[in-house]
Design a protein around this motif. Sequence first.
Motif, PDB file in Angstrom:
ATOM      1  N   SER A  45       0.834  -1.197   0.000  1.00 29.84           N
ATOM      2  CA  SER A  45       0.000   0.000   0.000  1.00 29.84           C
ATOM      3  C   SER A  45       0.873   1.253   0.000  1.00 29.84           C
ATOM      4  O   SER A  45       0.610   2.220   0.709  1.00 29.84           O
ATOM      5  N   ILE A  46       1.917   1.205  -0.824  1.00 28.69           N
ATOM      6  CA  ILE A  46       2.817   2.355  -0.994  1.00 28.69           C
ATOM      7  C   ILE A  46       2.131   3.359  -1.906  1.00 28.69           C
ATOM      8  O   ILE A  46       1.784   3.046  -3.035  1.00 28.69           O
ATOM      9  N   ARG A  47       1.956   4.583  -1.424  1.00 32.33           N
ATOM     10  CA  ARG A  47       1.181   5.578  -2.167  1.00 32.33           C
ATOM     11  C   ARG A  47       2.050   6.596  -2.909  1.00 32.33           C
ATOM     12  O   ARG A  47       1.613   7.191  -3.886  1.00 32.33           O
ATOM     13  N   HIS A  48       3.265   6.833  -2.421  1.00 36.86           N
ATOM     14  CA  HIS A  48       4.097   7.892  -3.007  1.00 36.86           C
ATOM     15  C   HIS A  48       5.567   7.636  -2.673  1.00 36.86           C
ATOM     16  O   HIS A  48       5.892   6.717  -1.905  1.00 36.86           O
ATOM     17  N   SER A  49       6.435   8.461  -3.245  1.00 40.11           N
ATOM     18  CA  SER A  49       7.874   8.251  -3.079  1.00 40.11           C
ATOM     19  C   SER A  49       8.335   8.417  -1.633  1.00 40.11           C
ATOM     20  O   SER A  49       9.303   7.774  -1.213  1.00 40.11           O
ATOM     21  N   ALA A  50       7.646   9.257  -0.861  1.00 41.98           N
ATOM     22  CA  ALA A  50       8.031   9.430   0.548  1.00 41.98           C
ATOM     23  C   ALA A  50       7.839   8.126   1.320  1.00 41.98           C
ATOM     24  O   ALA A  50       8.646   7.780   2.189  1.00 41.98           O
ATOM     25  N   HIS A  51       6.760   7.406   1.015  1.00 42.26           N
ATOM     26  CA  HIS A  51       6.561   6.083   1.607  1.00 42.26           C
ATOM     27  C   HIS A  51       7.720   5.166   1.254  1.00 42.26           C
ATOM     28  O   HIS A  51       8.301   4.490   2.103  1.00 42.26           O
ATOM     29  N   LEU A  52       8.043   5.131  -0.038  1.00 37.58           N
ATOM     30  CA  LEU A  52       9.084   4.224  -0.530  1.00 37.58           C
ATOM     31  C   LEU A  52      10.432   4.533   0.124  1.00 37.58           C
ATOM     32  O   LEU A  52      11.109   3.630   0.630  1.00 37.58           O
ATOM     33  N   LEU A  53      10.815   5.802   0.121  1.00 35.32           N
ATOM     34  CA  LEU A  53      12.116   6.172   0.669  1.00 35.32           C
ATOM     35  C   LEU A  53      12.154   5.970   2.182  1.00 35.32           C
ATOM     36  O   LEU A  53      13.188   5.592   2.739  1.00 35.32           O
ATOM     37  N   GLY A  54      11.019   6.201   2.850  1.00 34.88           N
ATOM     38  CA  GLY A  54      10.948   5.952   4.283  1.00 34.88           C
ATOM     39  C   GLY A  54      11.184   4.488   4.595  1.00 34.88           C
ATOM     40  O   GLY A  54      11.921   4.143   5.526  1.00 34.88           O
ATOM     41  N   CYS A  55      10.586   3.610   3.806  1.00 32.37           N
ATOM     42  CA  CYS A  55      10.774   2.168   3.988  1.00 32.37           C
ATOM     43  C   CYS A  55      12.213   1.763   3.724  1.00 32.37           C
ATOM     44  O   CYS A  55      12.767   0.895   4.402  1.00 32.37           O
ATOM     45  N   ALA A  56      12.828   2.389   2.723  1.00 34.94           N
ATOM     46  CA  ALA A  56      14.222   2.090   2.404  1.00 34.94           C
ATOM     47  C   ALA A  56      15.145   2.486   3.558  1.00 34.94           C
ATOM     48  O   ALA A  56      16.100   1.772   3.887  1.00 34.94           O
ATOM     49  N   LYS A  57      14.865   3.615   4.188  1.00 32.09           N
ATOM     50  CA  LYS A  57      15.673   4.067   5.321  1.00 32.09           C
ATOM     51  C   LYS A  57      15.535   3.138   6.511  1.00 32.09           C
ATOM     52  O   LYS A  57      16.516   2.867   7.225  1.00 32.09           O
ATOM     53  N   ILE A  58      14.324   2.646   6.744  1.00 33.53           N
ATOM     54  CA  ILE A  58      14.058   1.779   7.891  1.00 33.53           C
ATOM     55  C   ILE A  58      14.648   0.390   7.679  1.00 33.53           C
ATOM     56  O   ILE A  58      15.077  -0.275   8.610  1.00 33.53           O
ATOM     57  N   GLY A  59      14.661  -0.048   6.412  1.00 36.15           N
ATOM     58  CA  GLY A  59      15.217  -1.359   6.122  1.00 36.15           C
ATOM     59  C   GLY A  59      14.212  -2.402   5.701  1.00 36.15           C
ATOM     60  O   GLY A  59      14.461  -3.607   5.874  1.00 36.15           O
ATOM     61  N   ALA A  60      13.077  -1.974   5.129  1.00 40.09           N
ATOM     62  CA  ALA A  60      12.141  -2.939   4.558  1.00 40.09           C
ATOM     63  C   ALA A  60      12.862  -3.693   3.440  1.00 40.09           C
ATOM     64  O   ALA A  60      13.623  -3.109   2.679  1.00 40.09           O
ATOM     65  N   ASP A  61      12.611  -4.988   3.350  1.00 40.63           N
ATOM     66  CA  ASP A  61      13.298  -5.802   2.349  1.00 40.63           C
ATOM     67  C   ASP A  61      12.759  -5.555   0.942  1.00 40.63           C
ATOM     68  O   ASP A  61      13.500  -5.612  -0.041  1.00 40.63           O
ATOM     69  N   VAL A  62      11.456  -5.296   0.870  1.00 38.56           N
ATOM     70  CA  VAL A  62      10.771  -5.164  -0.414  1.00 38.56           C
ATOM     71  C   VAL A  62       9.751  -4.047  -0.304  1.00 38.56           C
ATOM     72  O   VAL A  62       9.192  -3.808   0.762  1.00 38.56           O
ATOM     73  N   MET A  63       9.504  -3.360  -1.398  1.00 34.22           N
ATOM     74  CA  MET A  63       8.369  -2.445  -1.465  1.00 34.22           C
ATOM     75  C   MET A  63       7.530  -2.852  -2.667  1.00 34.22           C
ATOM     76  O   MET A  63       8.056  -3.303  -3.687  1.00 34.22           O
ATOM     77  N   THR A  64       6.220  -2.740  -2.541  1.00 31.00           N
ATOM     78  CA  THR A  64       5.355  -2.956  -3.693  1.00 31.00           C
ATOM     79  C   THR A  64       4.420  -1.775  -3.838  1.00 31.00           C
ATOM     80  O   THR A  64       3.806  -1.312  -2.878  1.00 31.00           O
ATOM     81  N   GLY A  65       4.337  -1.279  -5.068  1.00 28.68           N
ATOM     82  CA  GLY A  65       3.494  -0.116  -5.329  1.00 28.68           C
ATOM     83  C   GLY A  65       3.193  -0.020  -6.806  1.00 28.68           C
ATOM     84  O   GLY A  65       3.685  -0.823  -7.615  1.00 28.68           O
ATOM     85  N   PRO A  66       2.405   0.965  -7.198  1.00 30.51           N
ATOM     86  CA  PRO A  66       2.071   1.143  -8.616  1.00 30.51           C
ATOM     87  C   PRO A  66       3.267   1.645  -9.412  1.00 30.51           C
ATOM     88  O   PRO A  66       4.253   2.140  -8.847  1.00 30.51           O
TER      89      PRO A  66
END
Length: 221
Positions: free
Chosen positions: A168-189
Amino acid sequence: MQFFIDTANLADIKEAQDLGVLDGVTTNPSLMAKEGISGDENVRNHYKAICAIVEGDVSAEVISTTYTEMIKEGEELVVLDDKIVVKVPMTKDGVKAIKYFSQKGIKTNCTLVFSGGQALLAAKAGATYVSPFIGRLDDISVDGLALIEEIREIYDNYGFATKILAASIRHSAHLLGCAKIGADVMTGPLSVIMSLVNHPLTDSGLVQFLADHERVAKQIK
């Protein structure tokens, strides 16, 4: 960080694959319906078409809600292609199904996760991926990124192999926030993935470079 695209649209999947950064695909019944795909045979043929485009994992969601039916449906899905990951909801029967699949060596994606406790259960059952829904938490004024951080801490504490698949990634801020935290994968449109390409200074810099090149070329002539 791996990039998955969350869609059933073949054109979007191909564009992301052609970009060279795509690691997998996630889908669900709602995304299938959005593309006008209905009926078991059509849905399964569509999964085959997706698998023919991508090289990585493709999450195929069960629509069953009971343990026995989840097992039956999941086993039918995994024979479609080696890339198929059985996507199972975070319910009591879903956790049981994840345990069954993990013992059979079948990859799973535990979806609709909204708490650290749910993520812990999924990991204990042997889920390959766990999908916390960031955007939907933000919709009810709960910090979705804080959940990713909580799950990361829990998994690191105990060395769980389950991958955090931020959904449920809605925008780039979500994606980059997850990258900083250390999520292994992101899925989005596709739009979220492509949003990383653009920056106004890149655009203006390119215009300047090209103008300078043309000016120097004219002087040489």
